[in-house]
Design an enzyme around this catalytic site. Sequence first.
Site: not given
Length: 369
Positions: A19, A21-22, A47, A111, A148, A186, A231, A259, A263, A275
Amino acid sequence: MAASAPRQTLTIRTPDDWHVHLRDGALLQAVVGHTAAQFARAIVMPNLKPPITTVAQASAYRERIRQALERSAGTEAASGFTPLMTAYLTETIAPDELERGFAAGVFTAAKLYPAGATTNSDAGVRDLAHITPVLTCMERIGMPLLIHGEVTDPAVDIFDREAVFIERHLKPLLERHPALKVVLEHITTAEAVQFVEAGPSNLGATITPHHLHINRNALFQGGLRPDMYCLPVAKRELHRLALRKAATSGNPKFFLGTDSAPHLRHAKESSCGCAGIYNAPYALESYAQVFSEENAIDQLEAFASLNGPRFYGLPLNQGSVTLERRDPDPEAPGLPAILELANGTAEPSRLVPFHAGEQLDWHITARNR
Ligand code: DOR
Ligand code: ZN
């Protein structure tokens, strides 16, 4: 921490991140090397803006990941890392699109974001009943559903949203689709641990490093700490302890999913901070610390490198990673407080990593691909 911990080494099969986020564009180029340096494969979250909802979008995104990695870390790094793509479930996505992408090896999973639950989830699902044909198709073809698991009902306290999701939505969903492979992503609560433990073998869960290290106090320690905000939000200490027990237990239902959710610093340090915790730079070291604190370093390989592929029905990695535990050095500067990462533009991406300014006892000393 004892003043002089013994030196210790550990070699495990190369792990995967189930899991992550790239992101895209400059931020993708800044961060992807960190994940590829530690993991052979990663389940890449969809996302983006706009979200990844078609086979064509997922193929194009996979190619952008490969190119960004080649530019930032070189051809060898790019060839040694496999991004596993996911589809973002909307209420209008067609079962055929998922089936086609899964059969072609483009989509590894799909997802589910409850609409409004988190970053870029507005296009997500408002009512699970609206995607019954999609879930029926996924159940038939063996395509994993990654969830999620938080309700978005504003009347539900933010710290209860995961536990309420399990009761209101996950239990009925598993009853309607008993053969569907489901990963509760997560997890953050003792309730989730118990639910997954008691569930069937087609139900698994990922656990992040940050939820193993911090409880909700970390968000408010000496002031408001945006870098500890993610989150689902961190919960009470009793939940952190339940997660540590589950992760280190050897139970094949629990596996590694960072996860990692970068940011830029200015987006975190804002009156409405985003988040997400950026843990990719030291993810494996962070997990190793937890496992050794729990006297369970011998279970790290199962959690990091065996349980995930077995759940997904994918081959185990052939390479290995060696970690070494060193005496803490009071003179050492600690990990950087902020990372300034080249991204192909004139301005570096400024990110505050998890464990900023701390020392970790475990260090990666070798990787054989
Ligand atoms: O903290 C989070 N950040 N949780 C999520 O579910 C999404 C993620 C992000 O994309 O930033
Ligand atoms: Zn995520």
